[in-house]
Write an enzyme that holds these catalytic residues in place. Structure first.
Site, PDB file in Angstrom:
ATOM      1  CG  ASP A 161      -1.830   1.166   1.318  1.00 48.56           C
ATOM      2  OD1 ASP A 161      -2.681   1.285   0.425  1.00 48.56           O
ATOM      3  OD2 ASP A 161      -1.699   1.980   2.262  1.00 48.56           O
ATOM      4  CD  GLU A 186      -2.494   2.375  -3.393  1.00 55.67           C
ATOM      5  OE1 GLU A 186      -3.481   3.125  -3.546  1.00 55.67           O
ATOM      6  OE2 GLU A 186      -1.849   2.336  -2.335  1.00 55.67           O
TER       7      GLU A 186
END
Length: 800
Positions: A469, A522
């Protein structure tokens, strides 16, 4: 340890008299009792008698009393040691407490607050220690060597026989400490944290924690009524690691570390490497060990055979706590694998399952990096869920959050009284968007903590991939910061060189240690080489970050922007659907329609579409088939597979009632669900859609500039050259006899997907018969076919 109470109805005085009577009747004394020679307040004798070589045997004649061996007072405890032990600031409690050879015997000293008496039991000898005040007890045993012994501790109404924690050697060896100091302990969780074990023949739990700035560390928990006074840990040299083996305790006990900060204040902290925690909002760590027996050997053996970028890879993104609210890991294991297998997804992606205090963060503000959230069960329960997914043929990707952590005072923030896991520079430490703290990637121990954590989830829980993330927030020093709020790197640039090195090390380590896993970034910028190998430098001079796949945030943004326009205006935005092919092969991409796109006022996927309800569903179906045919892997968030109209809420989860047959519009939602199932089935059986995802020769435009028609057509090829033709008509009109150029070596084409089919809720403008090419050239090709393009639909055709 929690004292054991006397059995109900027992009388300690009567029991003692009965024991004496029995001994007199047998006229045999088997144990000599060593009694103190003076009271606790008496001065030690001027001379201390030499200890006998052995404890004297009782005389052969009958005697009613055991022989008493006098035990002198031990030399007084150094005042500084005494003060530091009581204050919780002693670095070497094992050097003071426990049993130690002295010039005239063996000194035994223990710290037992609230105890009435402490007796040493060793080799048939019972020696009651002298109370020295403040919970200290000591005595000088007339022995030449330190014996194996236990302590008999008497409290107000209980008595406990236990091993002395301060008679044990360290449980961590030189290799562990060396690797920790170097920041290279790839299985750090096996060294630090709480581990039930057998040490020197005794069962108990080893505690170890990294706290280099602490003046002292003690362990507190249910086993000592949360009073760590009697459980100071020892410092293991310059590593900053503190260690203590506590005998007699194991699985299920709660604990925390009581840390004395540099300023002398104290803080009670959860274990950074706790492998199990209490259910939030409770915050204690729990001692745990695993006896889970895996059943996924076949899956693990098969997993490394084909790399993810060359395999079918369609992902169902799940927030476990709200997929079916109220279900535990084991209950989810009964439902989720079957549902995902039925829909044909190859993988699930689990939003962060590591422990987090605030459910509203969806797991993205982690406090327990090594513990699956206790909200849904135990770590072995989570293993069971992963196991069942594997046995159903479904891979498991887990969202992993190494970018930041929350400021909770019981967790990582200023863990030992100073910045430790976070950067020491406040401007570098504070994350500007989320009110959290960023990790200090330049510190070897912190980098080790995170790299080992990535390995931990893959090795201990058989996770097949990590979706990392917020990578962009890690890579740039000026991320969400204004001028003057950040400091350039040593080359004057904005790149966070420490974060780059960390990500490279993490990826290289995970891929080396765990065959077949995939890491997914990401990353929302144009950083060069996110999925390039770490040892290959790019134009920027950096080696690749080493990820296996990267989320294509540009494709997601552009394509959703296009689809949100009314079809009459789409011709002005045609490039938003074609621009992705300009850079499609710059990285190994995943096409994500994730949770971030269906919350916070962004609307659900179907609600983003223009027009009435029929048109919205038609647009959605056409878009999903376009997405599944586009180069790259697919990811779809839960609820979107059946056209949920409302935004996702972690408190409510998907609107499953839309699939209830008693609901009038159920066929509309069921039709989209059926389409997703068929897309996945056709996708899996068509190598052209996944085998050459990262190779330009796996894609060819037929027509990419038909802006006036809102039409897109392209070919996908597998490694053997077998094609699939995908055609999207994103206008709400039927286009009969639409001519498209095709290869002339395909005798005929037939539909394998048509999103306008009646079973999906469409108008059923379909082509059931094979279509043969005509020798009329079109779009630069020698042959062409004529199709009737259904409205707001995507059609897939394969060689007949």
């Amino acid at each position: 340890m929690t004292p054991r109470r006397q059995p109900s109805g027992s009388d300690p005085k009567k029991a003692k008299k009965a024991a004496k009577k029995t001994a007199a009747e047998k006229a045999v004394t088997k144990k000599a009792t060593v009694r103190p020679a003076a009271s606790a307040s008496a001065e030690p004798p001027a001379t201390v008698p030499e200890p006998p070589a052995t404890v004297p045997e009782p005389p052969a004649t009958v005697s009613e009393q055991p022989v008493t061996v006098p035990v002198p007072l031990a030399p007084p405890l150094d005042a500084g040691d005494r003060e530091r032990l009581l204050a919780g600031t002693h670095h070497d409690p094992h050097g003071v407490l426990g049993a130690h050879p002295a010039e005239s015997g063996v000194v035994v000293r223990t710290l037992r607050p609230y105890a009435r008496s402490v007796t040493v039991v060793a080799d048939g000898v019972r020696a009651e220690l002298h109370p020295d005040g403040d919970g200290f007890f000591s005595g000088l045993l007339p022995l030449r060597e330190v014996p194996a012994y236990k302590l008999l501790v008497a409290y107000e109404d209980t008595e406990l026989e236990t091993e002395d924690a301060y008679r044990f050697l360290p449980t961590l060896g030189d290799l562990d400490l060396h690797l920790i100091g170097e920041g290279r302990h790839e299985q750090l969780w096996q060294a630090l944290g709480a581990h039930p074990m057998t040490h020197q023949g005794v069962t108990g739990t080893r505690f170890a924690v990294w706290a280099p700035n602490a003046r002292g560390v003690r362990v507190a928990g249910t086993f000592n009524l949360w009073d760590g006074t009697a459980f100071p840990m020892r410092s293991l040299g310059s590593t900053g690691v503190w260690e203590l083996f506590v005998p007699g305790i194991g699985d299920g006990e709660l604990y925390k570390f009581e840390i004395t900060r540099p300023d002398g204040s104290k803080t009670l902290r959860a274990d950074p490497l706790a492998r199990r925690t209490q259910v939030p909002p409770e915050t204690a760590s729990i001692i745990t060990s695993s006896d889970y027996e895996w059943g996924d050997a076949e899956w693990l053996e098969r997993r490394p055979q084909v790399p993810a970028h060359e395999a079918p890879f369609s992902v169902y993104e799940v927030h476990l706590a709200s997929w079916r609210p109220g279900l535990t890991y084991r209950q989810l294991a009964e439902q989720l694998p079957a549902y995902v297998k039925d829909l044909g997804f190859t993988h699930v992606e689990l939003m962060p399952v590591a422990e987090h205090p605030f459910g509203g963060s969806w797991g993205y503000q982690v406090t327990g990096f090594y513990a699956p959230t206790a909200r849904l069960g135990t770590p072995d329960d989570f293993r069971h869920l992963v196991d069942k997914l594997h046995q159903a043929g479904i891979g498991v990707i887990m969202d992993w959050v190494p970018a930041h952590f929350p400021r909770d005072e019981w967790a990582l923030a200023e863990f030992d009284g100073r910045p430790l896991y976070e950067h020491s520079d406040p401007l570098r430490a504070a994350h500007p968007d989320w009110g959290t703290l960023e990790f200090d990637y330049g510190r070897t121990e912190v980098r080790n903590f995170l790299v080992a954590n990535a390995v931990y989830w893959c090795e201990e829980f058989h996770i097949d991939g990590l979706r990392v993330d917020a990578v962009a927030s890690m890579l740039y020093l000026d991320y969400s910061r204004e001028s003057g709020q950040w400091t350039p790197n040593r080359y004057g640039g904005r790149e966070n060189l420490d974060a780059v090195a960390f990500l490279q090390e993490m990826n290289a380590t995970v891929y080396r240690r765990v065959p077949g896993v995939v890491t997914v970034a990401e990353e929302s910028t144009a950083w060069d080489g996110v999925t390039r190998a770490t040892h290959h430098k790019g134009p920027s001079g950096f080696g690749g970050l080493g990820f296996g796949l990267k989320w294509n945030m540009g494709w997601m943004h552009d394509s959703l922007q296009y689809m949100s326009h009314d079809p009459v205006h789409r011709k002005y935005h045609h490039h938003e659907m074609t621009f992705s092919m300009v850079y499609a092969y710059s990285e190994n991409y995943v096409l994500p329609i994730s949770h971030d796109e269906v919350v916070h006022g962004k609307k659900s996927l179907v609600s983003k579409m223009p027009g009435d309800w029929w048109q919205q569903r038609a647009n959605l179906r056409a878009y999903l088939a376009f997405m599944w045919a586009h180069p790259g892997k697919q990811l779809l968030f839960m609820g979107q597979e059946f056209a949920q109209g409302s935004e996702w809420s972690e408190a409510r989860g998907p609107d499953w009632w839309l699939l209830d047959p008693s609901y009038g519009a159920e066929p509309d939602h069921r039709g989209v669900l059926d389409l997703v199932r068929d897309l996945n089935a056709r996708y899996r059986e068509t190598p052209a859609l996944w085998q050459r995802d990262i190779h330009p020769d796996g894609f060819q435009w037929i027509v990419g500039d038909a802006a006036e028609d809102n039409v897109f057509a392209f070919l996908r090829y597998d490694a053997d050259g077998s094609p699939l033709l995908a055609v999207s008509n994103l206008a709400p009109v039927v286009r009969p006899d639409y001519r498209l150029g095709v290869p002339d070596d395909i005798p005929a084409w037939h539909e394998v997907i048509n999103t306008d089919a009646a079973r999906y809720g469409g108008s059923d403008v379909t082509g059931p018969d094979p279509v043969k090419p005509e020798p009329q050239g079109r779009h630069g090709r020698p042959a062409s076919i004529r199709l009737t393009l259904p409205p707001l639909a995507t059609v897939w055709l394969r060689p007949a």
